[in-house]
Write a protein that holds these residues in place. Structure first.
Motif, mmCIF file in Angstrom:
data_model
loop_
_atom_site.group_PDB
_atom_site.id
_atom_site.type_symbol
_atom_site.label_atom_id
_atom_site.label_comp_id
_atom_site.label_asym_id
_atom_site.label_seq_id
_atom_site.Cartn_x
_atom_site.Cartn_y
_atom_site.Cartn_z
ATOM 1 N N UNK A 152 48.138 6.262 78.423
ATOM 2 C CA UNK A 152 48.047 6.554 76.989
ATOM 3 C C UNK A 152 49.387 6.990 76.412
ATOM 4 N N UNK A 153 50.203 7.662 77.211
ATOM 5 C CA UNK A 153 51.549 8.019 76.738
ATOM 6 C C UNK A 153 52.348 6.743 76.472
ATOM 7 N N UNK A 154 52.211 5.753 77.341
ATOM 8 C CA UNK A 154 52.900 4.476 77.145
ATOM 9 C C UNK A 154 52.389 3.758 75.901
ATOM 10 N N UNK A 155 51.066 3.751 75.698
ATOM 11 C CA UNK A 155 50.494 3.129 74.493
ATOM 12 C C UNK A 155 51.051 3.819 73.250
ATOM 13 N N UNK A 168 54.759 6.488 68.312
ATOM 14 C CA UNK A 168 54.580 7.932 68.427
ATOM 15 C C UNK A 168 55.729 8.506 69.252
ATOM 16 N N UNK A 169 56.196 9.679 68.860
ATOM 17 C CA UNK A 169 57.260 10.376 69.579
ATOM 18 C C UNK A 169 56.794 11.801 69.868
ATOM 19 N N UNK A 170 57.384 12.437 70.885
ATOM 20 C CA UNK A 170 56.994 13.819 71.188
ATOM 21 C C UNK A 170 57.154 14.721 69.965
ATOM 22 N N UNK A 226 53.592 10.094 64.761
ATOM 23 C CA UNK A 226 54.086 8.832 64.205
ATOM 24 C C UNK A 226 54.155 9.006 62.702
ATOM 25 N N UNK A 227 55.334 8.839 62.140
ATOM 26 C CA UNK A 227 55.512 8.920 60.696
ATOM 27 C C UNK A 227 54.897 7.691 60.036
ATOM 28 N N UNK A 228 54.444 7.834 58.813
ATOM 29 C CA UNK A 228 53.832 6.722 58.098
ATOM 30 C C UNK A 228 54.799 5.531 58.055
#
Length: 175
Positions: free
Chosen positions: A144-147, A153-155, A171-173
């Protein structure tokens, strides 16, 4: 919006949940392999029934929610994906939709989660006024981290939920 719109990808249909999905959802959420990184405990029929009711309620109250992920060619129930507000009590999730996906073992390693969530996030970018979307993932859930990474998505933060460590990713818009 009071119900999930239909979304189509090359291989998938994302559609609203219905009463007819109950048995398939029970099979999904009672599978110990499936839930090992999502709370860790298989869910009984009543918990799954309440989950389906929550899904309908989120669409009705929030204008977003979860979809059934269905195989476009066969019609098979593959899992669930979408956005939610689970009122988890985590400040890191306050004020933003939370992305979530759960898919059966028959889909693992085939890019189904990425394809489904790309459709969900495309819909969110077009229809939601949300500056960001976040997700929570247990640190040992590498798949799921890879997805999440493939989806932009970023930390964002690391925190504790129910005495377990979780990564919060953002994840920003429009990413």
């Amino acid at each position: 919006m009071t119900t999930a719109p239909l979304l189509h990808t090359d291989r998938l249909i994302l559609r609203p949940h219905g009463v007819g999905d109950f048995d398939a959802a029970c099979a999904l959420w009672s599978d110990a392999q499936v839930v090992r990184h999502i709370g860790g405990s298989p869910q009984d029929a009543q918990a799954v029934w309440f989950r389906l009711l929550r899904y309908a309620g989120m669409w009705s109250l929030l204008g977003y929610g979860m979809w059934v992920v269905q195989d476009r060619a066969t019609g098979a129930f593959l899992g669930e994906a979408g956005l939610l507000n689970a009122a988890r009590g985590l400040p890191e999730l306050d004020g933003v939709p939370e992305a979530g996906w759960v898919l059966g073992p028959q889909t693992w390693g085939r890019g189904i989660a990425t394809e489904a969530m790309a459709a969900v996030l495309g819909w969110a970018d077009a229809y939601l006024d949300a500056p960001a979307i976040r997700c929570i993932i247990e640190p040992d859930n590498g798949a799921s981290i890879a997805v999440a990474g493939k989806l932009g998505f970023a930390p964002f933060a690391d925190t504790q939920m129910e005495k377990k460590s979780v990564h919060v990713m953002e994840r920003k818009q429009g990413m």
